[in-house]
Write an enzyme that holds these catalytic residues in place. Structure first.
Site, mmCIF file in Angstrom:
data_model
loop_
_atom_site.group_PDB
_atom_site.id
_atom_site.type_symbol
_atom_site.label_atom_id
_atom_site.label_comp_id
_atom_site.label_asym_id
_atom_site.label_seq_id
_atom_site.Cartn_x
_atom_site.Cartn_y
_atom_site.Cartn_z
ATOM 1 N N CYS A 167 1.000 -1.098 0.000
ATOM 2 C CA CYS A 167 -0.043 0.043 -0.005
ATOM 3 C C CYS A 167 0.847 1.266 -0.124
ATOM 4 C CB CYS A 167 -0.829 0.119 1.217
ATOM 5 S SG CYS A 167 -2.128 1.342 1.272
ATOM 6 N N LYS A 200 -0.290 5.330 -6.069
ATOM 7 C CA LYS A 200 -1.304 5.556 -6.920
ATOM 8 C C LYS A 200 -2.125 6.721 -6.786
ATOM 9 C CE LYS A 200 -5.137 4.011 -6.075
ATOM 10 N NZ LYS A 200 -5.642 2.935 -5.648
ATOM 11 N N HIS A 256 -26.601 22.347 0.008
ATOM 12 C CA HIS A 256 -26.800 23.003 -1.303
ATOM 13 C C HIS A 256 -25.784 24.159 -1.650
ATOM 14 C CE1 HIS A 256 -28.903 23.486 -4.945
ATOM 15 N NE2 HIS A 256 -29.040 24.927 -4.896
ATOM 16 N N GLU A 288 -25.859 16.261 -2.108
ATOM 17 C CA GLU A 288 -27.080 16.282 -1.639
ATOM 18 C C GLU A 288 -28.006 15.271 -2.438
ATOM 19 O OE1 GLU A 288 -28.821 20.180 -2.957
ATOM 20 O OE2 GLU A 288 -27.507 20.400 -4.317
HETATM 21 P P1 FAD Z 1 1.465 -6.080 1.800
HETATM 22 O O1 FAD Z 1 1.102 -4.725 2.235
HETATM 23 O O2 FAD Z 1 1.473 -6.365 0.481
HETATM 24 O O3 FAD Z 1 2.655 -6.302 2.686
HETATM 25 C C1 FAD Z 1 3.302 -7.685 2.668
HETATM 26 C C2 FAD Z 1 4.799 -7.404 2.930
HETATM 27 O O4 FAD Z 1 5.313 -8.813 3.310
HETATM 28 C C3 FAD Z 1 5.521 -6.856 1.667
HETATM 29 O O5 FAD Z 1 6.189 -5.554 2.272
HETATM 30 C C4 FAD Z 1 6.558 -7.876 1.189
HETATM 31 O O6 FAD Z 1 7.821 -7.363 0.782
HETATM 32 C C5 FAD Z 1 6.681 -8.779 2.692
HETATM 33 N N1 FAD Z 1 7.106 -10.073 2.274
HETATM 34 C C6 FAD Z 1 6.775 -10.904 1.683
HETATM 35 N N2 FAD Z 1 7.476 -12.222 1.729
HETATM 36 C C7 FAD Z 1 8.245 -11.827 2.844
HETATM 37 C C8 FAD Z 1 9.149 -12.958 3.431
HETATM 38 N N3 FAD Z 1 9.072 -14.058 3.160
HETATM 39 N N4 FAD Z 1 9.833 -12.298 4.419
HETATM 40 C C9 FAD Z 1 10.109 -11.014 4.904
HETATM 41 N N5 FAD Z 1 9.046 -10.062 4.148
HETATM 42 C C10 FAD Z 1 8.108 -10.694 3.330
HETATM 43 N N6 FAD Z 1 -6.127 -1.169 -1.169
HETATM 44 C C11 FAD Z 1 -6.802 -0.075 -0.856
HETATM 45 O O7 FAD Z 1 -7.384 -0.317 0.224
HETATM 46 N N7 FAD Z 1 -7.045 0.942 -1.292
HETATM 47 C C12 FAD Z 1 -6.362 1.160 -2.641
HETATM 48 O O8 FAD Z 1 -6.378 2.251 -3.243
HETATM 49 C C13 FAD Z 1 -5.382 0.272 -3.110
HETATM 50 N N8 FAD Z 1 -4.703 0.500 -4.433
HETATM 51 C C14 FAD Z 1 -3.854 -0.427 -4.602
HETATM 52 C C15 FAD Z 1 -3.196 -0.139 -5.869
HETATM 53 C C16 FAD Z 1 -2.313 -0.915 -6.339
HETATM 54 C C17 FAD Z 1 -1.466 -0.648 -7.403
HETATM 55 C C18 FAD Z 1 -1.976 -2.332 -5.745
HETATM 56 C C19 FAD Z 1 -0.957 -3.350 -5.985
HETATM 57 C C20 FAD Z 1 -2.515 -2.523 -4.505
HETATM 58 C C21 FAD Z 1 -3.539 -1.606 -3.956
HETATM 59 N N9 FAD Z 1 -4.233 -1.872 -2.921
HETATM 60 C C22 FAD Z 1 -5.061 -0.998 -2.602
HETATM 61 C C23 FAD Z 1 -4.380 -3.323 -2.036
HETATM 62 C C24 FAD Z 1 -3.338 -2.927 -0.772
HETATM 63 O O9 FAD Z 1 -2.095 -2.510 -1.130
HETATM 64 C C25 FAD Z 1 -3.311 -4.315 -0.168
HETATM 65 O O10 FAD Z 1 -4.501 -4.827 0.182
HETATM 66 C C26 FAD Z 1 -2.761 -4.322 1.183
HETATM 67 O O11 FAD Z 1 -1.182 -3.764 0.986
HETATM 68 C C27 FAD Z 1 -2.554 -5.835 1.745
HETATM 69 O O12 FAD Z 1 -1.751 -5.487 2.907
HETATM 70 P P2 FAD Z 1 -0.991 -6.681 3.520
HETATM 71 O O13 FAD Z 1 -0.430 -6.516 4.700
HETATM 72 O O14 FAD Z 1 -1.705 -8.116 3.491
HETATM 73 O O15 FAD Z 1 0.447 -7.211 2.480
#
Ligand code: FAD
Length: 450
Positions: A43, A51, A439, A444
């Site tokens: 994110c 984004k 308004h 609205e």
């Molecule tokens: P992530 O945020 O993906 O974090 C996972 C982390 O784990 C990463 O940093 C990765 O590097 C790390 N990792 C993975 N494997 C390992 C490992 N083995 N060891 C150590 N570290 C590891 N959501 C919204 O709500 N609104 C939006 O507008 C929106 N826009 C988006 C736009 C784009 C282009 C994308 C790709 C996604 C968007 N999302 C949006 C979705 C949102 O980013 C995800 O739902 C959210 O980040 C999920 O969080 P998470 O904690 O599950 O995983």
């Protein structure tokens, strides 16, 4: 003394992992977190945040275009992609630092490296260090799906798109989901020639299709091309650096500066030792968890995109927080997946909560009413812009409980967030009717449905 190095070891420093680590620590647990790339996760680093900044940047194109009609002379205005790209990346780095700082302040130990599981209570870091923990939380998020065709290595994904050396003159965006449609709006505003190519006929399937139809209509009117029912078959890289994309739709292959594939995100669970220690994964690779976020192994939990429930940041954060409260805060709780509001930051944006008209009909038959307001925002009237807004309210039963609200139009995500409270509160339409309108505003329309 505990028999483990930590009470909790979190793998993944994204939305869900960071929240779970911080709250667990405040509940008194000894916590560590491993992040293999950059703290903040998808994110913050390459998702919602950069984004949305691009969306803001793109919006100036519209505003500048209309400035003349509002009395402003802005001749000479030019767009500079690399400047915006670099400013966004600076801010992303600032946020990354804030995330690491917050964890440090909460006494969470940070390992800046990859972690994999070697046992139900054991983790191995990339450096070779072995760590034990009473509980392990998998919060490794998702990864963009590949194009799945010959030449897929020539396609970019959302991971790379924020770092383009220059603004593409033309871009083909493969996919019909929210990321594809958001980047279509962004690059069109920056002056690129944009084609959205989708395997099936429908785009933005989870959204109300009448609202989506408006987006497509407005997109076409401004010059975005939609190549639908067009499965991707091959990507060729040309000597001049362009790509030629082939589709199985009977049409000609199409050449562009860039092809971006945005066909979904797969759970990030591969090569992590999960299956080896007995953690059940589904066909998509998602960690199978119960409502309590616990996997098939008692000491291993998972939250966020890696569980493939609802792939949104606020959901990952809530799951992480509920996990921490349940396991370390003495307050076992689950989260609700009903009526989750969401938005597509397209141009114009779509926002939605509750059942679409089709879903409401499938569920409640004729026991629903649909109210619509199709209007031209006042700002567009003065500027001469033809774009219209469409708001839809779906009610059910004699009490007319509002079960769905769907919008397309300027600022719809900002407007819907407030209105979603009434849907989660299962309020009847009468409550909306009782509210006096602000308004003149677009919002609205919500209290003036007839
Ligand atoms: P992530 O945020 O993906 O974090 C996972 C982390 O784990 C990463 O940093 C990765 O590097 C790390 N990792 C993975 N494997 C390992 C490992 N083995 N060891 C150590 N570290 C590891 N959501 C919204 O709500 N609104 C939006 O507008 C929106 N826009 C988006 C736009 C784009 C282009 C994308 C790709 C996604 C968007 N999302 C949006 C979705 C949102 O980013 C995800 O739902 C959210 O980040 C999920 O969080 P998470 O904690 O599950 O995983």
């Amino acid at each position: 003394m505990s028999e483990f190095d930590y009470d909790l070891f979190v793998i993944g420093g994204g939305s869900g992992g960071v929240r779970a680590a911080r709250i667990s620590s405040t509940h008194g647990a000894k916590v560590a977190i491993a992040e293999e790339y950059r703290m903040g996760g998808t994110c913050v680093i390459r998702g919602c945040v950069p984004k949305k900044m691009l969306v803001y940047g793109a919006h100036f194109a519209e505003d500048l275009h209309e400035a003349d009609r509002y009395g402003w002379d802005i001749s000479g205005a030019e767009f500079n992609w690399t400047r915006l790209r670099d400013i966004i990346q600076d801010d992303v780095s600032r946020l990354e630092g804030l995330y690491a700082g917050t964890l440090g302040n909460a006494d969470v130990e940070i390992y800046k490296e990859r972690a994999v599981l070697t046992g139900p209570n054991e983790i191995k870091l990339a450096s070779g260090k072995v760590i034990t923990a009473k509980y392990i939380l998998i919060a490794t998020g998702g990864w963009p799906a590949n194009a799945g065709c010959p030449g897929e290595e020539h396609a970019l994904t959302s991971n790379e798109i924020f770092h383009l050396e220059e603004k593409p003159k033309s871009i083909i965006i493969v996919g019909g989901g929210y990321i594809a449609n958001e980047f279509a709006g962004i690059f069109h505003a920056f002056g690129s020639d944009v084609t959205v190519a989708n395997r099936s006929e429908k785009i933005l399937r989870p959204y109300d299709q009448e609202i989506v139809g408006k987006l497509q209509e407005m997109g076409e009117a401004k010059g975005i091309k939609y190549r639908l029912s067009a499965p991707l078959t091959k990507i060729d890289k040309n000597d001049d650096g362009t790509v030629t994309v082939h589709f199985d739709d009977g049409g000609e292959p199409q050449t562009a500066d860039v092809v971006m594939v945005a066909t979904g995100r797969v759970p990030n669970s591969a090569n992590m030792g999960l299956a080896e220690i007995g953690v059940e994964l589904d066909k998509s690779g998602a960690v199978v968890v119960g409502d309590d976020n616990k996997s098939s192994i008692d000491s291993v939990y998972a939250v966020g995109d890696v569980t493939n429930r609802v792939q949104l940041t606020p959901v990952a954060i809530r799951e992480g927080h509920a996990f921490a409260d349940s396991v370390f805060g003495g307050n076992p709780r689950t989260i609700s997946y009903e009526n989750i509001p969401s938005a597509v930051f397209s141009a114009p944006p779509i926002a939605s909560v509750g059942l679409t008209e089709d879903a409401a009909r499938a569920q409640h038959g004729d026991d629903i009413k649909v109210y619509k307001s199709d209007f031209r925002p006042m700002k567009n009237v003065l500027s001469g812009r033809e774009e219209r807004g469409l708001y839809k309210m779906i009610t059910q039963g004699p009490e007319e409980i509002v079960i769905g609200l769907h919008m397309i139009g300027p600022e719809s995500s900002e407007i819907l967030q407030g209105a979603a409270i009434a849907i989660v509160g299962k309020m009847p339409k009468q409550v909306f009717d009782d509210v006096v309108a602000i308004h003149p505003s677009m919002a609205e329309e919500l209290v003036l449905f007839k």
